[in-house]
Design a protein around this motif. Structure first.
Motif, short mmCIF file in Angstrom:
data_model
loop_
_atom_site.label_atom_id
_atom_site.label_comp_id
_atom_site.label_asym_id
_atom_site.label_seq_id
_atom_site.Cartn_x
_atom_site.Cartn_y
_atom_site.Cartn_z
N ILE A 1 -6.68 -17.06 31.15
CA ILE A 1 -5.67 -16.39 31.99
C ILE A 1 -5.20 -15.07 31.35
CG2 ILE A 1 -4.89 -18.52 33.12
CD1 ILE A 1 -2.42 -18.45 31.23
N ASN A 2 -5.94 -14.61 30.33
CA ASN A 2 -5.65 -13.32 29.71
C ASN A 2 -4.27 -13.25 29.05
OD1 ASN A 2 -7.26 -11.16 29.32
ND2 ASN A 2 -6.34 -9.90 30.94
N ARG A 3 -3.78 -14.42 28.59
CA ARG A 3 -2.45 -14.38 27.98
C ARG A 3 -2.53 -14.11 26.48
NH1 ARG A 3 1.96 -18.97 28.43
NH2 ARG A 3 1.48 -19.09 26.21
N HIS A 4 -3.54 -14.64 25.82
CA HIS A 4 -3.72 -14.38 24.38
C HIS A 4 -5.21 -14.32 24.05
CE1 HIS A 4 0.53 -15.36 23.74
NE2 HIS A 4 0.32 -16.39 24.53
N ASN A 5 -5.56 -13.46 23.08
CA ASN A 5 -6.95 -13.43 22.61
C ASN A 5 -7.04 -13.56 21.08
OD1 ASN A 5 -6.07 -10.97 21.80
ND2 ASN A 5 -7.41 -9.77 23.14
N THR A 6 -5.90 -13.87 20.46
CA THR A 6 -5.84 -14.11 19.02
C THR A 6 -4.98 -15.35 18.81
OG1 THR A 6 -5.98 -11.73 18.61
CG2 THR A 6 -5.13 -13.08 16.81
N PHE A 7 -5.37 -16.18 17.84
CA PHE A 7 -4.64 -17.44 17.62
C PHE A 7 -4.33 -17.64 16.15
CE2 PHE A 7 -6.96 -17.74 21.54
CZ PHE A 7 -6.00 -18.23 22.41
N LYS A 8 -3.14 -18.20 15.91
CA LYS A 8 -2.76 -18.54 14.54
C LYS A 8 -2.72 -20.06 14.46
CE LYS A 8 1.83 -18.19 12.27
NZ LYS A 8 2.75 -17.19 11.67
N LEU A 9 -3.27 -20.61 13.38
CA LEU A 9 -3.29 -22.06 13.19
C LEU A 9 -2.34 -22.42 12.05
CD1 LEU A 9 -7.11 -22.84 13.43
CD2 LEU A 9 -5.48 -22.34 15.22
N LYS A 10 -1.50 -23.40 12.28
CA LYS A 10 -0.56 -23.83 11.25
C LYS A 10 -1.23 -24.95 10.45
CE LYS A 10 3.20 -22.41 11.34
NZ LYS A 10 3.79 -21.13 10.86
N ILE A 11 -1.39 -24.72 9.15
CA ILE A 11 -1.98 -25.79 8.32
C ILE A 11 -1.07 -26.04 7.11
CG2 ILE A 11 -4.34 -25.40 9.12
CD1 ILE A 11 -4.89 -23.91 6.50
N GLY A 12 -1.52 -26.94 6.23
CA GLY A 12 -0.74 -27.25 5.03
C GLY A 12 -0.04 -28.60 5.12
N ARG A 13 -0.17 -29.25 6.27
CA ARG A 13 0.51 -30.54 6.46
C ARG A 13 -0.39 -31.70 6.02
NH1 ARG A 13 5.13 -31.62 8.81
NH2 ARG A 13 5.41 -33.69 9.67
N ASN A 14 -1.70 -31.48 6.12
CA ASN A 14 -2.68 -32.54 5.79
C ASN A 14 -3.39 -32.22 4.48
OD1 ASN A 14 -2.37 -33.82 8.42
ND2 ASN A 14 -3.36 -31.98 9.20
N GLU A 15 -4.35 -33.09 4.13
CA GLU A 15 -5.24 -32.81 3.01
C GLU A 15 -5.92 -31.46 3.27
OE1 GLU A 15 -6.05 -34.44 0.11
OE2 GLU A 15 -4.15 -35.37 0.72
N PRO A 16 -6.07 -30.59 2.26
CA PRO A 16 -6.66 -29.27 2.50
C PRO A 16 -8.02 -29.32 3.22
CG PRO A 16 -5.80 -29.39 0.28
CD PRO A 16 -5.60 -30.74 0.88
N GLN A 17 -8.90 -30.26 2.80
CA GLN A 17 -10.23 -30.28 3.44
C GLN A 17 -10.13 -30.61 4.93
OE1 GLN A 17 -13.19 -29.33 1.66
NE2 GLN A 17 -13.64 -29.02 3.83
N LYS A 18 -9.22 -31.52 5.27
CA LYS A 18 -9.03 -31.88 6.67
C LYS A 18 -8.53 -30.66 7.46
CE LYS A 18 -6.89 -35.30 9.63
NZ LYS A 18 -5.65 -35.95 9.91
N ASP A 19 -7.59 -29.94 6.88
CA ASP A 19 -7.05 -28.74 7.53
C ASP A 19 -8.14 -27.68 7.71
OD1 ASP A 19 -4.42 -29.37 8.04
OD2 ASP A 19 -3.63 -28.53 6.17
N VAL A 20 -8.93 -27.47 6.67
CA VAL A 20 -9.97 -26.43 6.74
C VAL A 20 -11.05 -26.82 7.78
CG1 VAL A 20 -11.82 -25.32 5.42
CG2 VAL A 20 -9.52 -25.49 4.45
N ASP A 21 -11.39 -28.09 7.84
CA ASP A 21 -12.37 -28.55 8.85
C ASP A 21 -11.82 -28.32 10.26
OD1 ASP A 21 -14.00 -29.26 6.79
OD2 ASP A 21 -13.59 -31.42 6.91
N HIS A 22 -10.53 -28.58 10.43
CA HIS A 22 -9.86 -28.37 11.73
C HIS A 22 -9.95 -26.88 12.13
CE1 HIS A 22 -6.27 -28.22 14.42
NE2 HIS A 22 -5.80 -27.27 13.64
N VAL A 23 -9.67 -26.00 11.18
CA VAL A 23 -9.72 -24.56 11.44
C VAL A 23 -11.15 -24.13 11.79
CG1 VAL A 23 -9.41 -22.26 10.41
CG2 VAL A 23 -7.74 -24.07 9.93
N ALA A 24 -12.10 -24.60 11.00
CA ALA A 24 -13.50 -24.19 11.21
C ALA A 24 -14.00 -24.69 12.57
CB ALA A 24 -14.38 -24.74 10.08
#
Ligand code: MUC
Ligand code: MG
Length: 373
Positions: free
Chosen positions: A160-183
């Motif tokens: 819907i052309n509202r956003h074309n850039t996204f920020k992901l909030k991490i740091g709540r889980n195990e780092p590897q789990k967070d990084v896998d989520h981001v990837a």
């Protein structure tokens, strides 16, 4: 001409539900509590301000209840019957008599500037030399706590052309789990879509070294505040070590933080927020330091509602080096608004309204509805 004075100041805590739970490293938000400030002057002009934080007292050392108490008990007696047009003088009085409490100071400065701009029939940005643009790019934060839901949410917002850039909030889980989520999100959205991550101080320097490498390899565009805010030297080492830019958020709170970080080039980007810095005037000062040091800027949010978001937008619109756009999406995270005409968002941007002052009018019925009793 007789002096225009401040007659009374009203502070109201307004609680608005969020459209979905918002997961950060230090809290999960299900509603947002904003302190709305109404500053009444002897010439009949009302200035409006907002002081808002995240997750009660978990993000910063001010909370909605302490902001209200500080303004009602300590700020107001210093301001009543003073000349309402002398904004810099009044902020100096507050700085001299009140230690810290920058969120509350920012809300008061916003109300003073809104009143003064209305009085002069200009926009708040005109008090800072005028806007360079009336439209600011705005990203969206994916923080539902679930990878598939985040992907679905992003795809819809892109369509819907509202956003074309996204920020992901991490740091709540195990780092590897967070990084896998981001990837996984980066892979699903493709190369064209910019992704940034905000660790909100959750990693040690060693953990950061290991996992920023993975984030860099996954094609992430920007890493926000990986280390505890006091570790300026660590941030400088990461900035020097990695190609992916490192952004200071919590570390770059005040004008003096900006100076100290710039001196050791501890970040490639500063996230500016009116709340952390104590107001719009201090943002202009932080921006000048960054410009002198060759550091890029990003227009940050404390997830304020419409008033705080527009106060931020007015000062950000005057900055020549806002290279990373903004995250001024706060009102879109809430189920309702307390102003008569909500902000328009279109073409991945926020449109700054026409109109004097901040360019908004309070909806008093909505304030009554959501006001904390
Ligand atoms: C932060 O630390 O940046 C800004 C956007 C968001 O989702 O959280 C905030 C706080
Ligand atoms: Mg941040």
């Amino acid at each position: 001409m007789s002096q225009i004075t401040i007659k009374s100041i009203e502070t109201i805590i307004v609680d608005l539900p969020t459209i979905r739970p918002h997961h950060l490293s230090m809290a999960v938000m299900r509603n947002q509590s904003m302190v709305i400030i109404r500053l009444f002057c002897s010439d009949g002009i009302e200035g409006i301000g907002e002081a808002t934080t995240i997750g009660g007292i978990s993000y910063a050392d001010e909370a909605p209840e302490t902001i209200k108490l500080a303004i009602d008990t300590y700020f107001t007696p210093l301001l009543i019957n003073q000349d309402a047009t002398k904004v810099n003088y009044l902020m100096k009085v507050l700085d001299k008599n009140v230690s810290g409490n920058n969120f509350a100071k920012s809300g008061i400065e916003t109300a003073l500037l809104d009143a003064q701009a209305k009085r002069l029939n200009v926009k708040v940005s005109d008090l800072f030399g005028g806007a360079i643009t009336d439209q600011l790019p705005v990203l969206w934060t994916l923080a539902s706590g679930d990878t598939e839901k985040d992907i679905e949410e992003a795809k819809h917002l892109i369509s819907i052309n509202r956003h074309n850039t996204f920020k992901l909030k991490i740091g709540r889980n195990e780092p590897q789990k967070d990084v896998d989520h981001v990837a996984a999100i980066k892979k699903a959205l493709g190369k064209e879509i910019k992704i940034t991550v905000d660790v909100n101080q959750a990693w040690s320097e060693q953990i950061a070294k290991r996992y920023i490498l993975q984030l860099q390899e996954a094609g992430i565009d920007l890493i926000e505040q990986p280390l505890v805010k006091s570790n300026f030297d660590g941030l400088a080492r990461l900035t020097d070590f990695f190609d992916v830019p490192i952004m200071a958020d919590e570390a770059a709170a005040t004008v003096s933080d900006a100076f100290k970080l710039a001196k050791i080039h501890a970040a490639s980007v500063f996230a500016l927020k009116i709340s952390k810095s104590g107001g719009l005037t201090n943002i202009a000062k932080q921006a000048a330091i960054a410009q002198g040091a060759g550091i890029s800027l990003y227009g940050g949010t404390m997830l304020e509602g419409t008033i705080g978001t527009l106060a931020s937008a007015h000062i950000f619109s005057t900055l020549p080096n806002l290279d990373w756009g903004t995250e001024l999406f706060g009102p879109l995270l809430l189920t309702d608004d307390i102003v008569k005409k909500p902000i328009e968002y279109k073409d991945n941007s926020l449109v700054i309204p026409e109109g004097f002052g901040l360019g908004i009018e309070l909806d008093l019925e909505k304030i009554e509805k959501y006001k904390r009793k």
